[in-house]
Scaffold this active site. Structure first.
Site, PDB file in Angstrom:
ATOM      1  N   ASP A 421       0.821  -1.205   0.000  1.00 23.61           N
ATOM      2  CA  ASP A 421       0.000   0.000   0.000  1.00 23.61           C
ATOM      3  C   ASP A 421       0.858   1.260   0.000  1.00 23.61           C
ATOM      4  O   ASP A 421       1.913   1.310   0.637  1.00 23.61           O
ATOM      5  CB  ASP A 421      -0.905  -0.008   1.239  1.00 23.61           C
ATOM      6  CG  ASP A 421      -1.741   1.247   1.363  1.00 23.61           C
ATOM      7  OD1 ASP A 421      -2.668   1.396   0.549  1.00 23.61           O
ATOM      8  OD2 ASP A 421      -1.463   2.067   2.245  1.00 23.61           O
ATOM      9  N   GLU A 474       1.209  -0.562  -5.139  1.00 22.48           N
ATOM     10  CA  GLU A 474       0.225   0.483  -5.411  1.00 22.48           C
ATOM     11  C   GLU A 474       1.031   1.769  -5.555  1.00 22.48           C
ATOM     12  O   GLU A 474       1.344   2.437  -4.572  1.00 22.48           O
ATOM     13  CB  GLU A 474      -0.795   0.605  -4.276  1.00 22.48           C
ATOM     14  CG  GLU A 474      -1.898   1.593  -4.620  1.00 22.48           C
ATOM     15  CD  GLU A 474      -2.402   2.410  -3.441  1.00 22.48           C
ATOM     16  OE1 GLU A 474      -3.440   3.057  -3.596  1.00 22.48           O
ATOM     17  OE2 GLU A 474      -1.744   2.411  -2.388  1.00 22.48           O
TER      18      GLU A 474
END
Length: 740
Positions: A421, A474
């Site tokens: 993330d 990401e």
């Protein structure tokens, strides 16, 4: 005691006071057994005891002690410290008999007679920031000491925590009535590690560390390395001793020998708590596995399952990096869920958050009284956008904590990959910062060089230790080489989310078909850069929250058009270069925006048109998996060629995917009307099977199609050697495969 009896080892009263107040860094140097003056002095810290007796093993049985055991009563010495002498030359096996006011004496082992459970090699590797199995030595581990035939075996739990600036650390737990005075921990040299073995403590025990910081303040902290935690809002850590026996040997062996870029990958992203409400890991295994098997997804991606106190954070504000979310059960419950998915042929990707951590004062924040896990520089240690702390990527022990955590999930829980993330927020010093709120690096740039080093170290180590996994970034910027190997200067990820593709295609599709002609390039632009990285095409949870509405509600028109557009979009997406990811509920046209506090609108499946969307996606997955033309050569630009990229007026997009002798031609019509007699180029003449048509009546479509096949005839058309007149149904995607 006679004059010839051995005397008690004298200790400075000031040191005894430090022991009693929990402020001594090495309580084992005072407590426990210590040979002195021909005997063994035993000191015990029992602040509330009425009496303490030591029962010890004699070198040989005597007439007075035929069972070979004798006893010595200890005398209270100083503020709960008890002392006495065993009249033997060498330290014997012994146990304590402790009595409290109003209760019978209890026999127990002395924590301060045991050697450290961490060795010199462990301490060296921790100091170097290179302990690749950090979780095996820090945290809480059930441990057994062999009695060697002269005493009973002793089973207990070894606790170890990194707190280098702490002046003292105590263990506070249910086994000492949450009174940490009885269990001060010892510091192991200059390592910053504090350790204590507590006999008789086993799996399920709840505990916390009480840390005296350099500032003189005591703080209660959960264990950063805990394998289990209490269910929120409770905050204690829990001892866990796994007894799980895996059944996925076949899956794991196959995984280690295969690649990922050249394999099919369609990912179902989900949030465990809101897929269906109030399910345990075991219940999810019973319900999720058959559901995903029927839909045909190759992988499931679980939004963070690491312990987090606030459900509304969706797991992105972590407090327990090594503890699976206890809301769903114990850690072996998560192992069961992953195991069952593997046995069904479904890979598991875990969402992982190494860029920032939660602000809860009982967790990682100022762990030993000052910034430890967080970067001490406020320009680098605080995330304005997310209101959380940023890890100190320049500190080797912190990097070790993080990449060790990645390996923990990959090795201990058999995860097949991690979706990392917020990579962009880690890479840039000026991320979400205004001028004057950040300082350039040593080269004058805005790159966070320490974070880059960490990500490279993370990926190189993960791929080395766990072959066959996928590390997915990401990353929303144009940072070069995200999926290039670290040996070539890249970050070393296996895949990168293609945020540009997601943004462009959704922007195009949210327009009414009559206006799409003016934005045709939004659907074709991704092919300009499709091979600059190994991409995953994400339709994630981020696109269906915060007022954005569900995917269904983004689509214009009535319900029929909305569902038809989604069916066409999914088939277009699955044929496009890159792997695919779809957030839960989108497979059947979830109508409401996603909310973590309630489950999906499963009642929509009572409606045939929504079942039709689900069935279409099931068949898209099936055709995809049996078509290596689409996925085997994803990293090869030669696997793709436009057939029709310029028909903006017709809202048509057509292209060929190929690998070896397998070829698929995908044609999409995003207009609300059918195109009859539409001439398309084909790679060769002959019969081409219509292997997928998202407008089929079975899916809720209008049933317009090509009667199962078309025949391409020789003759050049737009650079292709053959062509055919085809029907392109409204708001649909059709796949043609050469008949063999």
């Amino acid at each position: 005691m006679t004059a010839s009896s051995p005397s008690v080892l004298p200790i400075d009263p000031a040191i005894l006071a430090q022991i009693a107040h929990g402020e001594h860094g090495d309580p084992h140097a005072v407590l426990g057994p210590h040979p002195h003056d021909g005997g063994v002095t035993v000191r015990v810290l029992k602040p509330l005891a009425k009496s303490v007796t030591v029962r010890y093993r004699l070198p040989a049985p005597t007439r007075k002690n035929p069972d070979g055991w004798a006893a010595v009563d200890l005398a209270h010495e100083h503020e709960g410290v008890w002392a006495g002498v065993l009249p033997v030359a060498d330290v014997p096996a012994y146990r304590l008999e402790v009595a409290y006011e109003g209760s019978e004496p209890m026999e127990r082992d002395d924590p301060y007679r045991f050697l450290p459970t961490l060795g010199e090699v462990d301490l060296h590797l921790i100091g170097e920031g290179r302990h690749e199995q950090l979780w095996t030595v820090l945290g809480a581990h059930v441990h057994r000491y062999d009695g060697l035939g002269v005493a009973p075996d002793v089973t207990g739990t070894a606790f170890a925590v990194w707190a280098p600036r702490a002046r003292a650390v105590r263990l506070k737990a249910d086994f000492n009535s949450w009174d940490g005075r009885e269990h001060p921990m010892r510091q192991l040299g200059s390592s910053g590690i504090w350790e204590l073995f507590v006999p008789g403590v086993g799996s399920g025990t709840t505990y916390k560390y009480v840390i005296l910081g350099a500032d003189g303040v005591w703080r209660e902290k959960a264990d950063p390395m805990a394998a289990w935690a209490e269910v929120p809002p409770q905050t204690a850590s829990r001892v866990f001793d796994s007894a799980y026996e895996w059944g996925d040997d076949e899956w794991m062996a196959a995984r280690a020998s295969r690649g990922q870029v050249d394999a099919p990958m369609s990912i179902y992203e989900m949030h465990l708590a809101s897929w269906r409400r109030d399910r345990s890991y075991a219940q999810l295994a019973d319900e999720l596995v058959p559901y995903l098997s029927d839909l045909g997804f190759t992988h499931v991606e679980l939004m963070p399952v690491m312990q987090h106190p606030f459900g509304g954070s969706w797991g992105y504000h972590v407090t327990g990096y090594y503890a699976p979310d206890s809301r769903f059960g114990d850690p072996d419950g998560l192992r069961l869920l992953i195991d069952r998915l593997h046995q069904a042929g479904i890979g598991v990707i875990l969402d992982w958050v190494p860029g920032h951590f939660a602000t809860d004062p009982w967790a990682l924040v100022q762990f030993d009284g000052a910034p430890l896990y967080e970067d001490p520089n406020p320009q680098r240690g605080w995330h304005k956008e997310w209101g959380s702390h940023i890890f100190d990527f320049g500190r080797r022990e912190v990097r070790n904590f993080l990449y060790g955590n990645a390996l923990y999930w990959l090795e201990e829980f058999h995860a097949d990959g991690l979706r990392v993330d917020g990579v962009a927020s880690m890479l840039y010093l000026d991320y979400a910062r205004e001028p004057g709120e950040w300082t350039p690096n040593i080269h004058g740039g805005h790159e966070n060089l320490e974070a880059v080093q960490f990500l490279q170290e993370l990926n190189a180590t993960a791929y080395k230790r766990v072959p066959g996994i996928s590390m997915i970034a990401e990353e929303s910027t144009a940072w070069p080489g995200v999926t290039q190997p670290t040996s070539a200067g890249g970050l070393g990820f296996g895949f990168k989310w293609n945020m540009g593709w997601m943004h462009d295609t959704l922007q195009y599709l949210q327009r009414d078909p009559i206006h799409r002609a003016y934005h045709h390039g939004e659907m074709t632009f991704s092919l300009v850069y499709a091979w600059s990285e190994n991409y995953v095409l994400p339709l994630s949870h981020d696109e269906v929250v915060h007022g954005k509405g569900s995917l269904l509600r983004k689509m214009p028109g009535d319900r029929w058009r909305q569902l038809a557009t989604l069916r066409a979009y999914y088939a277009f997406m699955w044929a496009h270069p890159g792997k695919q990811m779809l957030f839960m509920g989108s497979e059947f046209g979830q109508e409401a925006e996603w909310a973590e506090s309630r489950e999906l609108d499963w009642w929509l499946l009572d409606h045939p048109e929504h079942r039709g969307l689900r069935d279409a996606l099931r068949d898209i997955n099936a055709r995809y998996r049996e078509s290596p033309a689409i996925w085997r050569s994803d990293a090869d630009p030669g696997s793709f060629a436009w057939v029709e990229a310029d028909d903006a007026a017709g809202n048509v997009f057509a292209f060929v995917r190929r690998s070896g002798d397998d070829e698929i031609l995908s044609a999409t019509n995003f207009a609300a009307m059918p195109h009859h007699g539409y001439r398309l180029g084909f790679p060769g003449d002959g019969e081409w099977e219509e292997c997928l048509n998202t407008d089929a009546e079975a899916y809720g479509g209008s049933g317009v199609g090509n009667l199962g096949a078309v025949t391409a005839v020789a003759g050049e058309h737009k650079g292709w050697p053959a062509h055919a007149e085809v029907v392109l149904p409204p708001l649909s995607t059709v796949w043609f495969r050469r008949k063999r």
